[in-house]
Enzyme design. Structure first.
Site, mmCIF file in Angstrom:
data_model
loop_
_atom_site.group_PDB
_atom_site.id
_atom_site.type_symbol
_atom_site.label_atom_id
_atom_site.label_comp_id
_atom_site.label_asym_id
_atom_site.label_seq_id
_atom_site.Cartn_x
_atom_site.Cartn_y
_atom_site.Cartn_z
ATOM 1 N N HIS A 56 -1.551 42.389 -29.312
ATOM 2 C CA HIS A 56 -2.673 43.307 -29.560
ATOM 3 C C HIS A 56 -3.716 43.016 -30.569
ATOM 4 C CE1 HIS A 56 1.404 45.428 -29.017
ATOM 5 N NE2 HIS A 56 0.650 46.186 -27.768
ATOM 6 N N ASP A 105 -0.547 42.018 -18.610
ATOM 7 C CA ASP A 105 -0.279 42.923 -17.578
ATOM 8 C C ASP A 105 -1.431 42.842 -16.512
ATOM 9 O OD1 ASP A 105 1.979 44.333 -19.024
ATOM 10 O OD2 ASP A 105 0.391 44.745 -20.542
HETATM 11 O O1 PAF Z 1 -0.325 48.188 -22.043
HETATM 12 C C1 PAF Z 1 0.065 49.374 -22.593
HETATM 13 O O2 PAF Z 1 0.273 49.168 -23.708
HETATM 14 C C2 PAF Z 1 -0.131 50.621 -21.947
HETATM 15 O O3 PAF Z 1 0.287 50.725 -20.660
HETATM 16 C C3 PAF Z 1 -1.150 51.651 -22.337
HETATM 17 C C4 PAF Z 1 -2.580 50.718 -21.701
HETATM 18 C C5 PAF Z 1 -1.709 51.515 -23.601
HETATM 19 C C6 PAF Z 1 -1.277 52.908 -21.702
HETATM 20 O O4 PAF Z 1 -0.341 53.759 -22.382
#
Ligand code: PAF
Length: 279
Positions: A36, A149
């Site tokens: 993140h 993802d």
């Molecule tokens: O990838 C994630 O953490 C979630 O799928 C997101 C994009 C924040 C949507 O809730």
């Protein structure tokens, strides 16, 4: 500038009007890790203002999934974000995002039916709905998602194009632990033995990369070699292994265009996903 922590949608909208363009947005479900933070850093470099959301979106979890046990630590998340010079952290309440009267869904066809969508049938409907809502509230110039993802990115890009949303989707590389395990909030579920076993996902992807580099273009043969490797790990149970066109996500027989090699594997009770692109 001190980071502003906003809980109400109205307040977020008012504050948005005062943010200097371009505005970079990093949507998260919290329990932040280096993956993140790497997105936040890219957003910081490419924008004048940065907004991060923390929202464990209930609609993207299936009835048997881990919504209640999903790891949360907002205090720690805020400390980490304060160090990254984020302008705004948006932490909405589920009751305001989805009031009792809530009835509107955003669904992307086709792309959502395979891979993660096949194993988690309502997952992407929840993801696209919440991401569309967050885009509407925050009105970002660009939004940042991690390559881990990969299907989520393909689905969100489709939604943005199909609904003429006025923003750019930016993808940043998967961040890995020193042994190659892709960073994920769900790694916190693994006990020490499972944590060691979990490296098998990355090993299988490296094997695919190696076979392809040596000239193997037959996708089912690459999948079979990956299966053979993973099956040697007693704690691992394969959900799917796929070699697909990186854009359409259609399964490939022969690899000619960029191919997305992706897999979902249970390690003990924890389901992990990972991928690489062969190009
Ligand atoms: O990838 C994630 O953490 C979630 O799928 C997101 C994009 C924040 C949507 O809730």
């Amino acid at each position: 500038m001190k980071v502003k922590i906003i809980e109400k949608i109205d307040t977020m909208r008012r504050l948005r009007r005062r943010l200097v363009e371009p505005v970079g947005f990093v949507p998260t479900m919290g329990y932040l890790h280096e993956g993140h933070l790497s997105l936040v850093r890219v957003a910081r470099e490419e924008n004048t203002s940065v907004v991060v959301s923390i929202f464990v979106n209930p609609t993207q979890f299936g009835p048997q999934e881990d919504l209640t046990s999903y790891p949360r630590n907002t205090k720690r998340d805020l400390e980490l974000l304060a160090k990254e010079t984020v302008d705004v952290v948006f932490i909405p309440e589920a009751s305001e995002m989805y009031p009792g009267s809530y009835s509107t869904w955003v669904e992307v066809d086709r792309l959502t039916q395979r891979l993660e969508g096949a194993s988690r049938p309502s997952h992407f409907k929840g993801v696209t709905t919440v991401v569309a809502k967050l885009f509407n509230i925050i009105q970002p110039t660009q939004a940042y998602f991690g390559q881990k993802d990969a299907q989520q990115i393909a689905v969100i890009k489709r939604m943005v194009a199909d609904l003429n949303m006025n923003l750019k989707i930016v993808t940043a590389p998967t961040v890995r632990e020193p042994d190659g395990l892709a960073m994920s909030s769900r790694n916190s579920y693994l006990n020490p033995q499972e944590r060691q076993a979990a490296v098998v996902l990355y090993q299988a992807l490296c094997l695919a990369q190696q076979l392809w580099s040596q000239g193997e273009k037959n996708a089912p043969r690459i999948c079979q070699e990956m299966i053979n490797l993973i099956q040697k790990q007693p704690l691992a149970s394969i959900d799917y292994i796929s070699v697909a066109d990186a854009e359409t996500l259609n399964e490939l027989d022969t690899i000619s265009s960029p191919a997305l090699v992706s897999l979902a594997v249970g390690i003990g009770k924890t389901r992990l996903i990972d991928n690489i692109v062969l190009q």
